[in-house]
Design an enzyme around this catalytic site. Structure first.
Site, PDB file in Angstrom:
ATOM      1  N   LYS A 164     -20.380 -15.439  19.600  1.00  0.00           N
ATOM      2  CA  LYS A 164     -21.729 -15.505  20.180  1.00  0.00           C
ATOM      3  C   LYS A 164     -22.700 -16.135  19.176  1.00  0.00           C
ATOM      4  CE  LYS A 164     -20.813 -11.660  23.318  1.00  0.00           C
ATOM      5  NZ  LYS A 164     -20.892 -10.216  23.599  1.00  0.00           N
ATOM      6  N   GLN A 207     -23.272  -4.720  21.355  1.00  0.00           N
ATOM      7  CA  GLN A 207     -21.860  -4.933  21.687  1.00  0.00           C
ATOM      8  C   GLN A 207     -21.184  -3.597  22.023  1.00  0.00           C
ATOM      9  OE1 GLN A 207     -20.493  -7.974  22.042  1.00  0.00           O
ATOM     10  NE2 GLN A 207     -18.507  -7.146  22.594  1.00  0.00           N
ATOM     11  N   ASP A 261     -27.730  -8.924  28.538  1.00  0.00           N
ATOM     12  CA  ASP A 261     -26.424  -8.498  29.071  1.00  0.00           C
ATOM     13  C   ASP A 261     -26.557  -8.024  30.521  1.00  0.00           C
ATOM     14  OD1 ASP A 261     -24.109  -8.749  27.547  1.00  0.00           O
ATOM     15  OD2 ASP A 261     -24.598  -7.028  26.277  1.00  0.00           O
TER      16      ASP A 261
HETATM   17  N1  GUN Z   1     -17.991  -5.647  25.504  1.00  0.00           N
HETATM   18  C1  GUN Z   1     -17.157  -6.326  26.310  1.00  0.00           C
HETATM   19  N2  GUN Z   1     -17.837  -7.257  27.014  1.00  0.00           N
HETATM   20  C2  GUN Z   1     -19.129  -7.150  26.637  1.00  0.00           C
HETATM   21  C3  GUN Z   1     -20.312  -7.863  26.992  1.00  0.00           C
HETATM   22  O1  GUN Z   1     -20.329  -8.749  27.842  1.00  0.00           O
HETATM   23  N3  GUN Z   1     -21.441  -7.463  26.357  1.00  0.00           N
HETATM   24  C4  GUN Z   1     -21.465  -6.468  25.447  1.00  0.00           C
HETATM   25  N4  GUN Z   1     -22.632  -6.133  24.902  1.00  0.00           N
HETATM   26  N5  GUN Z   1     -20.383  -5.797  25.092  1.00  0.00           N
HETATM   27  C5  GUN Z   1     -19.224  -6.142  25.684  1.00  0.00           C
END
Ligand code: GUN
Length: 291
Positions: A52, A96, A119
């Site tokens: 990211k 995350q 998100d």
């Molecule tokens: N863990 C697995 N997929 C995601 C996601 O799209 N965003 C976040 N914040 N954590 C995750």
């Protein structure tokens, strides 16, 4: 059979975003700014967050990584979140998941300012999405919609079977594909671990979205000829002889299912890269909403 090349599509979206950022900065505007909060050292999470941040650099976003110790308390994390909420230079941030067990995930997600929740996990955004209001749409389902749209795959009136009811993928994609918007108007069945006779459902499906997290669960005898197959699975399977010690497996037994499919996403290189591209897109949308 045609591959739905998520990697290629994601690269294209990143180019579009990069161009838009260059235009903004060329007239003296600041670039969009995304932050990621990572608690602990989970291997997969480190990889995702790393990608990211790298993607932010590529498109010209500012990025901040807040990497906190595994033993960070819930109160400490909430204090960090409050700071991020108050930071006027920040357009969006993600926490995350999964979080360490001693932290209440629900409490954390509720503390995120919905206007910075790129998100789309806060109930305000999830509710707005379900009501077809302007909202941040979670990046993985948003990526699936974008992929279906860019490949001009007909969804209207089609029977879509989603396997898996997670809050991050299965539930939201089932809502989005039943709505009137892009890649919508499908008749959606949401199947899960308690579903009886799953094979009877998948055999009827024009489109199957696998979001279960069980490697190679979907076999050729479960799929109708010509079905569209979207594989969201990204499970690390230990392989001692592999340099990394593992390989990434999707939820679809690709080699046997692909010959029956009209379109299919590979793993890796399918839905995964789209998730990151759509997170960037959400951040840009957050920035533009404020501007
Ligand atoms: N863990 C697995 N997929 C995601 C996601 O799209 N965003 C976040 N914040 N954590 C995750």
């Amino acid at each position: 059979m045609k591959l739905l090349e998520g990697k290629k599509t994601a690269d294209q979206i990143k180019e579009e975003i990069k161009e838009q950022v260059a235009q903004l900065t060329s007239v003296g505007k600041r670039p969009p700014h995304l932050a990621a909060v990572l608690v602990g050292t989970d291997g997969a999470s480190l990889t995702y967050v790393g990608s990211k941040v790298k993607s932010c650099d590529y498109v010209g976003f500012e990025s901040t990584l807040l990497h906190l110790d595994e033993n960070t308390t819930e109160a400490e994390l909430l204090a960090h979140i409050e700071k991020l909420n108050q930071d006027p230079t920040l357009d969006g941030y993600i926490v995350q998941l999964p979080l360490p067990k001693h932290i209440n995930e629900e409490k954390i997600l509720l503390a995120i300012d919905p206007t910075k929740d790129v998100d789309g996990f806060h109930p305000a955004n999830f509710g707005r999405m379900a009501l077809e209001m302007d909202a941040f749409i979670p990046a993985t389902p948003f990526g699936i919609i974008e992929l279906l749209e860019r490949y001009q795959i007909e969804t209207s009136g089609k029977h879509c079977v989603v396997v898996g009811r997670s809050h991050i993928v299965g539930r939201p994609i089932s809502i989005l594909m039943s709505q009137k918007g892009a890649a919508g108007n499908a008749t959606v069945t949401l199947a899960h671990s308690r579903t009886k006779d799953l094979i009877a459902l998948t055999l009827q499906a024009d489109i199957i979205v696998m979001a279960l997290g069980i490697p190679e669960f979907l076999k050729a005898d479960m799929v109708k000829q010509g079905a569209v197959i979207i594989d969201v699975g990204i499970t690390r399977v230990a392989v001692a002889t592999h340099p990394k010690g593992y390989v990434i497996k999707g939820d679809v037994a690709f080699d046997e299912v692909a010959p029956k499919a009209s379109y299919i996403t590979p793993v890796p290189g399918g839905v995964g890269p789209m998730t990151i591209a759509m997170l960037l897109k959400n951040t840009l949308l957050g920035y533009l909403r404020k501007a």
